[in-house]
Scaffold this motif. Structure first.
Motif, PDB file in Angstrom:
ATOM      1  N   HIS A   1       0.823  -1.220   0.000  1.00 12.53           N
ATOM      2  CA  HIS A   1       0.000   0.000   0.000  1.00 12.53           C
ATOM      3  C   HIS A   1       0.856   1.269   0.000  1.00 12.53           C
ATOM      4  O   HIS A   1       0.324   2.370   0.085  1.00 12.53           O
ATOM      5  CB  HIS A   1      -0.893   0.034   1.253  1.00 12.53           C
ATOM      6  N   ILE A   2       2.197   1.094  -0.058  1.00 16.52           N
ATOM      7  CA  ILE A   2       3.109   2.232   0.105  1.00 16.52           C
ATOM      8  C   ILE A   2       3.977   2.373  -1.145  1.00 16.52           C
ATOM      9  O   ILE A   2       4.577   1.401  -1.622  1.00 16.52           O
ATOM     10  CB  ILE A   2       3.997   2.047   1.352  1.00 16.52           C
ATOM     11  N   VAL A   3       4.026   3.593  -1.648  1.00 13.22           N
ATOM     12  CA  VAL A   3       4.807   3.907  -2.843  1.00 13.22           C
ATOM     13  C   VAL A   3       5.838   4.971  -2.479  1.00 13.22           C
ATOM     14  O   VAL A   3       5.543   5.908  -1.733  1.00 13.22           O
ATOM     15  CB  VAL A   3       3.888   4.429  -3.973  1.00 13.22           C
ATOM     16  N   ALA A   4       7.038   4.826  -2.970  1.00 17.09           N
ATOM     17  CA  ALA A   4       8.072   5.830  -2.714  1.00 17.09           C
ATOM     18  C   ALA A   4       7.715   7.135  -3.423  1.00 17.09           C
ATOM     19  O   ALA A   4       7.219   7.135  -4.552  1.00 17.09           O
ATOM     20  CB  ALA A   4       9.425   5.316  -3.187  1.00 17.09           C
ATOM     21  N   GLY A   5       7.974   8.245  -2.746  1.00 15.83           N
ATOM     22  CA  GLY A   5       7.687   9.561  -3.307  1.00 15.83           C
ATOM     23  C   GLY A   5       6.365  10.106  -2.803  1.00 15.83           C
ATOM     24  O   GLY A   5       5.532   9.375  -2.269  1.00 15.83           O
ATOM     25  N   GLN A   6       6.186  11.391  -2.960  1.00 11.99           N
ATOM     26  CA  GLN A   6       4.970  12.083  -2.504  1.00 11.99           C
ATOM     27  C   GLN A   6       4.107  12.394  -3.723  1.00 11.99           C
ATOM     28  O   GLN A   6       4.395  13.310  -4.486  1.00 11.99           O
ATOM     29  CB  GLN A   6       5.337  13.359  -1.753  1.00 11.99           C
ATOM     30  N   THR A   7       3.058  11.606  -3.917  1.00 11.61           N
ATOM     31  CA  THR A   7       2.206  11.739  -5.094  1.00 11.61           C
ATOM     32  C   THR A   7       0.813  12.180  -4.667  1.00 11.61           C
ATOM     33  O   THR A   7       0.096  11.417  -4.006  1.00 11.61           O
ATOM     34  CB  THR A   7       2.115  10.407  -5.865  1.00 11.61           C
ATOM     35  N   PHE A   8       0.432  13.384  -5.036  1.00 11.73           N
ATOM     36  CA  PHE A   8      -0.896  13.904  -4.703  1.00 11.73           C
ATOM     37  C   PHE A   8      -1.904  13.434  -5.744  1.00 11.73           C
ATOM     38  O   PHE A   8      -1.542  12.963  -6.833  1.00 11.73           O
ATOM     39  CB  PHE A   8      -0.855  15.425  -4.614  1.00 11.73           C
ATOM     40  N   ALA A   9      -3.180  13.573  -5.389  1.00 12.19           N
ATOM     41  CA  ALA A   9      -4.245  13.087  -6.265  1.00 12.19           C
ATOM     42  C   ALA A   9      -4.146  13.692  -7.650  1.00 12.19           C
ATOM     43  O   ALA A   9      -4.387  13.023  -8.660  1.00 12.19           O
ATOM     44  CB  ALA A   9      -5.610  13.378  -5.642  1.00 12.19           C
ATOM     45  N   ARG A  10      -3.775  14.962  -7.726  1.00  8.51           N
ATOM     46  CA  ARG A  10      -3.696  15.631  -9.025  1.00  8.51           C
ATOM     47  C   ARG A  10      -2.604  15.038  -9.913  1.00  8.51           C
ATOM     48  O   ARG A  10      -2.652  15.152 -11.133  1.00  8.51           O
ATOM     49  CB  ARG A  10      -3.452  17.126  -8.805  1.00  8.51           C
TER      50      ARG A  10
END
Length: 439
Positions: A375-384
């Motif tokens: 459930h965890i992905v590297a990096g900060q990815t916002f919905a947009r």
């Protein structure tokens, strides 16, 4: 019709009758509409404005230039200036200042009242923006009410307004003139940020009102204002400032802003209501010389780490327990940045009977780690930043696929029910199903 226009037309008519040649020997016939200066001169309530235009040597520009849209203050507006202010402006030695004031009322192009839209930002000849607002059909420009619209001229249009639009001050001075920002002004001074905010250009300040500071935990504001906590206070306040000039019309749903402190603020726009970092904008578009102020109803506290953020959300109680059982709490607290698709409590309840209990057994910790890292992905990815069909690689090595339909985001079939929960080391999106490894 002015005297010169009447005489020109009489000459043309006379010449046509007597000589049979229309206009022979007559001066050119002025256009049917008067110019902007003449329109203003014909309005009894604009005598002070006309006198100011002439003192500033702008009469030729209004007569022959353009097209312009002029927001002309009426006599009462000039009369409402502080005592002596108008007399000072009209002095020859203050002509440059007077020019700057008057140019702050003039916009290039012809804009009728019907062309003005709520939230529209107009650029004046003086270089300062004017924000249009429309309330119950009444038009305001830069906070001044349009009392007489659409006085047409051959080179533009005049709208009579009820205030003089003085050139704006910097954000610090502007905030100090607003009663509901008294506490913020004190805090800015205590943090020694006055000079930075006065000279930075351009900036957008999301300014908490007095009530927002009063809603902090008891004693928190007093603690922050202590000299020993100056750096903490400065970082807190810088978390309300963006290094760009963003009017309300430029804020969009899902937009992510980076503050001077490095924190992220997510914009949400719902039925015309704007929130930034979860705080509602209660008054927008207060123009300053080096940016714009939006007043908000909460203090934007620095975000906690991912684990602390999840632990503060009731809907993620089970997820938090599972993360601790998997010994992943330190990784979510100190690692990253990560994007976490966090299943809510109901998602865990929807697992087959006994599945959660089995996962939480110490002997199944490795399996639990595998599930959660999926459930965890590297990096900060916002919905947009997510797109339909996009694939993301999780910490477990598995790939999850993003689907977007009618504005609804899902990952591997699990719907995102709440997006963009910002943490200091990433972002959380709450989903409604647990993403189990394929069998």
């Amino acid at each position: 019709m002015t005297l010169s226009r009447r005489l020109s037309y009489l000459c043309v008519i006379s010449a046509g009758i007597l000589a049979g040649v229309t206009g022979a020997g007559c001066p050119p016939v002025p256009p049917l509409l008067p110019n902007l200066l003449e329109v203003a001169q014909d309005q009894s309530e604009l005598t002070t404005f006309v006198a100011a235009v002439q003192a500033a040597d702008l009469d030729d520009e209004l007569a022959d230039g353009g097209p312009f849209t002029v927001f002309a203050p009426n006599n009462a507006a000039f009369g409402a200036l502080p005592a002596g202010a108008l007399d000072d402006l009209l002095l020859p030695e203050n002509q440059d200042t007077l020019v700057a004031v008057l140019q702050n009322h003039i916009v290039e192009g012809t804009l009728l009242a019907a062309n003005l839209q709520d939230g529209q930002v107009l650029q004046t000849l003086g270089g300062d923006p004017l924000v249009v607002s429309i309330e119950n059909g009444t038009v305001f420009v830069g906070g001044a009410r349009v009392v007489t619209p659409n006085l047409l001229a051959v080179n533009g249009v005049i709208h009579i307004i009820d205030e003089v639009l003085l050139p704006p001050e910097n954000v610090v001075v502007t905030a100090a003139e607003i009663d509901e920002l008294d506490t913020l002004v004190v805090a800015v001074d205590a943090a020694d940020l006055d000079e930075q905010l006065a000279t930075a250009d351009p900036i957008t300040v999301f300014a908490p009102n007095n009530a927002a500071f009063q809603n902090l935990p008891v004693g928190e504001l007093a603690r922050l204002l202590l000299p020993a906590n100056r750096d903490e206070l400065a970082a807190l306040l810088q978390g309300h400032v963006v290094a760009d000039e963003l009017f309300a019309s430029e804020l969009s749903d899902g937009q992510v802003l980076t503050t001077l402190s490095g924190t992220k603020l997510v914009v949400e726009v719902t039925n015309g209501t704007v929130t930034v970092g979860g705080a509602q904008v209660v008054r927008a578009d207060i123009v300053a010389s080096n940016g714009v102020i939006h007043i908000i109803d909460e203090v934007l506290l620095p975000p906690q780490n991912l684990f602390e953020t999840a632990a503060d959300i009731d809907a993620l109680d089970t997820f938090t327990v599972a993360v601790a059982a998997a010994d992943l709490d330190d990784e979510l607290a100190t690692g990253g940045p990560f994007t976490v698709f966090a299943p809510n409590n109901q998602a865990f309840l929807d697992l087959p009977v006994g599945a959660l209990d089995d996962l939480l057994l110490p002997l199944n910790q490795a399996q639990l780690v595998d599930v959660l890292q999926g459930h965890i992905v590297a990096g900060q990815t916002f919905a947009r930043d997510l797109s339909d069909g996009q694939t993301l690689t999780t910490l477990s090595g598995r790939t999850i696929t993003v689907n977007i339909a009618n504005g609804t985001i899902s990952v591997d079939g699990a719907q995102v029910v709440e997006a963009n929960i910002v943490a200091s080391n990433g972002v959380i999106h709450i989903i409604d199903a647990v993403l189990l490894p394929p069998e």
